[in-house]
Design a protein around this motif. Structure first.
Motif, PDB file in Angstrom:
ATOM      1  N   GLU A 120       1.057  -1.278  -0.123  1.00  0.00           N
ATOM      2  CA  GLU A 120      -0.090  -0.171  -0.042  1.00  0.00           C
ATOM      3  C   GLU A 120       0.919   1.037  -0.031  1.00  0.00           C
ATOM      4  O   GLU A 120       0.211   2.334  -0.523  1.00  0.00           O
ATOM      5  CB  GLU A 120      -1.171   0.106   1.170  1.00  0.00           C
ATOM      6  N   ARG A 121       1.969   1.270   0.471  1.00  0.00           N
ATOM      7  CA  ARG A 121       2.740   2.362   0.355  1.00  0.00           C
ATOM      8  C   ARG A 121       3.358   2.652  -0.947  1.00  0.00           C
ATOM      9  O   ARG A 121       3.469   3.927  -1.365  1.00  0.00           O
ATOM     10  CB  ARG A 121       4.088   1.994   1.169  1.00  0.00           C
ATOM     11  N   LEU A 122       3.534   1.718  -1.660  1.00  0.00           N
ATOM     12  CA  LEU A 122       3.823   1.921  -3.054  1.00  0.00           C
ATOM     13  C   LEU A 122       2.587   2.793  -3.856  1.00  0.00           C
ATOM     14  O   LEU A 122       2.696   3.736  -4.630  1.00  0.00           O
ATOM     15  CB  LEU A 122       3.859   0.653  -4.088  1.00  0.00           C
ATOM     16  N   GLU A 123       1.309   2.405  -3.623  1.00  0.00           N
ATOM     17  CA  GLU A 123       0.113   3.092  -4.070  1.00  0.00           C
ATOM     18  C   GLU A 123       0.243   4.451  -3.518  1.00  0.00           C
ATOM     19  O   GLU A 123      -0.250   5.417  -4.197  1.00  0.00           O
ATOM     20  CB  GLU A 123      -1.064   2.385  -3.563  1.00  0.00           C
ATOM     21  N   GLU A 124       0.539   4.658  -2.199  1.00  0.00           N
ATOM     22  CA  GLU A 124       0.440   6.243  -1.465  1.00  0.00           C
ATOM     23  C   GLU A 124       1.480   7.084  -2.186  1.00  0.00           C
ATOM     24  O   GLU A 124       1.124   8.094  -2.598  1.00  0.00           O
ATOM     25  CB  GLU A 124       0.818   5.977  -0.151  1.00  0.00           C
ATOM     26  N   LEU A 125       2.693   6.403  -2.660  1.00  0.00           N
ATOM     27  CA  LEU A 125       3.821   7.258  -2.938  1.00  0.00           C
ATOM     28  C   LEU A 125       3.296   7.719  -4.641  1.00  0.00           C
ATOM     29  O   LEU A 125       3.567   8.795  -5.012  1.00  0.00           O
ATOM     30  CB  LEU A 125       4.954   6.272  -3.423  1.00  0.00           C
ATOM     31  N   TYR A 126       2.663   6.672  -5.367  1.00  0.00           N
ATOM     32  CA  TYR A 126       2.170   7.034  -6.430  1.00  0.00           C
ATOM     33  C   TYR A 126       1.152   8.121  -6.569  1.00  0.00           C
ATOM     34  O   TYR A 126       1.219   9.211  -7.171  1.00  0.00           O
ATOM     35  CB  TYR A 126       1.743   5.801  -7.180  1.00  0.00           C
ATOM     36  N   GLN A 127       0.178   8.064  -5.634  1.00  0.00           N
ATOM     37  CA  GLN A 127      -0.895   9.000  -5.529  1.00  0.00           C
ATOM     38  C   GLN A 127      -0.344  10.492  -4.921  1.00  0.00           C
ATOM     39  O   GLN A 127      -0.948  11.417  -5.324  1.00  0.00           O
ATOM     40  CB  GLN A 127      -2.053   8.599  -4.408  1.00  0.00           C
ATOM     41  N   TYR A 128       0.731  10.282  -4.318  1.00  0.00           N
ATOM     42  CA  TYR A 128       1.320  11.615  -3.726  1.00  0.00           C
ATOM     43  C   TYR A 128       2.317  12.311  -4.976  1.00  0.00           C
ATOM     44  O   TYR A 128       2.549  13.380  -4.664  1.00  0.00           O
ATOM     45  CB  TYR A 128       2.179  11.352  -2.723  1.00  0.00           C
ATOM     46  N   GLY A 129       2.506  11.447  -6.037  1.00  0.00           N
ATOM     47  CA  GLY A 129       3.060  11.979  -6.977  1.00  0.00           C
ATOM     48  C   GLY A 129       4.454  11.454  -7.389  1.00  0.00           C
ATOM     49  O   GLY A 129       5.142  11.955  -8.423  1.00  0.00           O
ATOM     50  N   ILE A 130       4.922  10.531  -7.084  1.00  0.00           N
ATOM     51  CA  ILE A 130       6.032   9.597  -7.441  1.00  0.00           C
ATOM     52  C   ILE A 130       5.976   8.888  -8.562  1.00  0.00           C
ATOM     53  O   ILE A 130       4.955   8.250  -8.898  1.00  0.00           O
ATOM     54  CB  ILE A 130       6.390   8.563  -6.094  1.00  0.00           C
ATOM     55  N   ARG A 131       6.641   9.368  -9.586  1.00  0.00           N
ATOM     56  CA  ARG A 131       6.857   8.590 -11.039  1.00  0.00           C
ATOM     57  C   ARG A 131       8.006   7.589 -11.241  1.00  0.00           C
ATOM     58  O   ARG A 131       7.748   7.233 -12.390  1.00  0.00           O
ATOM     59  CB  ARG A 131       6.482   9.846 -11.864  1.00  0.00           C
ATOM     60  N   LEU A 132       8.893   7.508 -10.570  1.00  0.00           N
ATOM     61  CA  LEU A 132      10.141   6.708 -10.720  1.00  0.00           C
ATOM     62  C   LEU A 132      10.511   6.583  -9.352  1.00  0.00           C
ATOM     63  O   LEU A 132      10.390   7.011  -8.383  1.00  0.00           O
ATOM     64  CB  LEU A 132      10.878   7.373 -11.387  1.00  0.00           C
ATOM     65  N   MET A 133      11.003   4.928  -9.238  1.00  0.00           N
ATOM     66  CA  MET A 133      11.602   4.667  -7.991  1.00  0.00           C
ATOM     67  C   MET A 133      12.833   3.636  -8.391  1.00  0.00           C
ATOM     68  O   MET A 133      12.677   2.894  -9.367  1.00  0.00           O
ATOM     69  CB  MET A 133      10.470   3.669  -7.081  1.00  0.00           C
ATOM     70  N   THR A 134      13.722   4.101  -7.542  1.00  0.00           N
ATOM     71  CA  THR A 134      15.024   3.183  -7.563  1.00  0.00           C
ATOM     72  C   THR A 134      14.670   1.860  -6.383  1.00  0.00           C
ATOM     73  O   THR A 134      14.686   2.277  -5.134  1.00  0.00           O
ATOM     74  CB  THR A 134      16.322   3.934  -7.165  1.00  0.00           C
ATOM     75  N   PRO A 135      14.427   0.701  -6.742  1.00  0.00           N
ATOM     76  CA  PRO A 135      13.862  -0.442  -5.898  1.00  0.00           C
ATOM     77  C   PRO A 135      15.011  -0.562  -4.752  1.00  0.00           C
ATOM     78  O   PRO A 135      14.606  -0.810  -3.575  1.00  0.00           O
ATOM     79  CB  PRO A 135      13.988  -1.554  -6.525  1.00  0.00           C
ATOM     80  N   MET A 136      16.332  -0.334  -4.840  1.00  0.00           N
ATOM     81  CA  MET A 136      17.320  -0.440  -3.885  1.00  0.00           C
ATOM     82  C   MET A 136      18.255   0.449  -3.982  1.00  0.00           C
ATOM     83  O   MET A 136      18.553   1.215  -4.886  1.00  0.00           O
ATOM     84  CB  MET A 136      17.914  -1.883  -3.637  1.00  0.00           C
ATOM     85  N   TRP A 137      19.013   0.565  -2.856  1.00  0.00           N
ATOM     86  CA  TRP A 137      20.284   1.579  -2.604  1.00  0.00           C
ATOM     87  C   TRP A 137      21.397   0.582  -2.381  1.00  0.00           C
ATOM     88  O   TRP A 137      21.672  -0.325  -3.180  1.00  0.00           O
ATOM     89  CB  TRP A 137      20.189   2.531  -1.517  1.00  0.00           C
ATOM     90  N   ASN A 138      22.356   0.659  -1.505  1.00  0.00           N
ATOM     91  CA  ASN A 138      23.253  -0.125  -1.206  1.00  0.00           C
ATOM     92  C   ASN A 138      23.257  -1.286  -0.505  1.00  0.00           C
ATOM     93  O   ASN A 138      24.223  -1.900   0.257  1.00  0.00           O
ATOM     94  CB  ASN A 138      24.530   0.811  -1.018  1.00  0.00           C
ATOM     95  N   TYR A 139      21.999  -1.422   0.149  1.00  0.00           N
ATOM     96  CA  TYR A 139      21.596  -2.795   1.157  1.00  0.00           C
ATOM     97  C   TYR A 139      20.601  -3.662   0.577  1.00  0.00           C
ATOM     98  O   TYR A 139      19.636  -3.177  -0.145  1.00  0.00           O
ATOM     99  CB  TYR A 139      21.019  -2.254   2.299  1.00  0.00           C
ATOM    100  N   GLU A 140      20.736  -4.955   1.008  1.00  0.00           N
ATOM    101  CA  GLU A 140      19.657  -5.812   0.807  1.00  0.00           C
ATOM    102  C   GLU A 140      18.422  -5.206   1.511  1.00  0.00           C
ATOM    103  O   GLU A 140      18.577  -4.722   2.599  1.00  0.00           O
ATOM    104  CB  GLU A 140      20.027  -7.268   1.180  1.00  0.00           C
ATOM    105  N   ASN A 141      17.305  -5.287   0.931  1.00  0.00           N
ATOM    106  CA  ASN A 141      16.042  -4.656   1.190  1.00  0.00           C
ATOM    107  C   ASN A 141      14.979  -5.889   1.037  1.00  0.00           C
ATOM    108  O   ASN A 141      14.877  -6.877   0.550  1.00  0.00           O
ATOM    109  CB  ASN A 141      15.755  -3.293   0.867  1.00  0.00           C
TER     110      ASN A 141
END
Length: 322
Positions: A120-141
């Motif tokens: 649901e957080r992905l949905e919230e981010l999209y609704q708030y205006g996020i249009r691109l996501m980098t799935p990870m940074w330098n750690y396992e998640n």
């Protein structure tokens, strides 16, 4: 000259405790006057978090809250400087902002671990205006595995939740950014993704042996899907540990053209996302003209340069959902 910069970390810098300045005037690489001088049409602003900063403050859940703080900060900045800057959620918005003489600011998330297993957080981010996501940074998640010099990590890919995330991003029309991904995660994303895939700020491993960079095979595979890679100006990803050199930037662009074709290279400066450089030959967006001229000297046409600076990224951004 028109520029679409696929990645900067300026929001992270400006929301640090005790940080002075804002998008109009600061001691960062990115500010409104420099973007105006450079001809910036779109700046993608990453909401970046390092979970280590939240280790004793709630971990990824606290990092997720800070993503919202950065998004709110950008909205307030846009309200303060509405004559110069406007938010954009689609290419239609970019066109409208450009006609009004405003730079378009697009919001992204760098470090999908902030989802922490909650779709649901992905949905919230999209609704708030996020249009691109980098799935990870330098750690396992919760999504998968990052770039690493440890081959046992580098070969691992998406986790079950990560596969659901990539699938849902495609359904929403969110762009998936494979920067920071392990080689295994990169392959899994290309296999699963139903929408645009890019490497917003990644260079060529053939020229700089760093796990953050793309192999020639990865460049070819990404290019074949219609993806792009944004040139990263960080010295170690270019080839010199503490210096960011135009000569090396030029070499990476030429290699991207050779391996990925004319539609592949773009700009993804990573401005304000790194420290420790003793010398940066390009430290602000209005200085990118130096790279333009260097590439012209290597025989790159102005039509091709316009693709690198603007048109290749435009093609990808037009593929976003409205």
């Amino acid at each position: 000259m028109r520029i679409i910069d696929m990645h900067c970390d300026t929001l992270w810098k400006l929301t640090d405790p005790g940080k002075n300045g804002d998008l109009m005037e600061n001691d960062c690489s990115i500010d409104i006057p420099a973007m105006q001088k450079a001809g910036t049409v779109v700046q993608l602003f990453a909401c970046f978090t390092d979970v280590k900063d939240y280790r004793n403050k709630g971990g990824y859940d606290a990092a997720y809250r800070h993503v919202h703080e950065m998004m709110d900060y950008l909205r307030k900045q846009q309200e303060c400087y509405s004559e110069d800057l406007a938010l954009a959620y689609s290419w239609h918005d970019v066109k409208r902002n450009n006609l009004a003489g405003r730079i378009s600011a697009m919001m992204t998330v760098e470090e999908g671990g902030v989802l922490n297993g909650h779709m649901e957080r992905l949905e919230e981010l999209y609704q708030y205006g996020i249009r691109l996501m980098t799935p990870m940074w330098n750690y396992e998640n919760c999504i998968g595995y990052p770039n690493s010099r440890d081959k046992t990590i580098m070969y691992q890919g998406l986790k079950p939740f990560g596969k659901e995330v990539i699938t849902r991003m495609g359904e929403l029309g969110m762009i998936v950014d494979v920067s920071h991904a392990s080689d295994g995660t990169f392959k899994d994303i290309l296999f699963l993704a139903k929408g645009p895939v890019v490497a917003t700020h990644s260079n060529c491993r053939e020229l700089a042996e760093h796990p953050r960079n793309l192999t020639d095979e990865m460049i070819g595979d990404l290019a074949n899907t219609g993806g792009i890679a944004g040139l990263n100006l960080y010295g170690p990803f270019l080839g010199t540990k503490k210096e960011s050199k135009i000569e090396e930037m030029t070499a990476h662009i030429l290699h991207m053209l050779n391996e990925g074709g004319s539609e592949f290279p773009a700009i993804g400066t990573d401005f304000d996302g790194f420290d420790g450089m003793t010398r940066m030959e390009i430290a602000h967006p209005d200085e990118l003209e130096k790279l333009w001229e260097a590439l012209k000297q290597k025989g790159v046409s102005e039509a091709q340069l316009d693709k690198i600076w603007y048109r290749n990224a435009k093609r990808v951004l037009k593929g976003m959902a409205v």
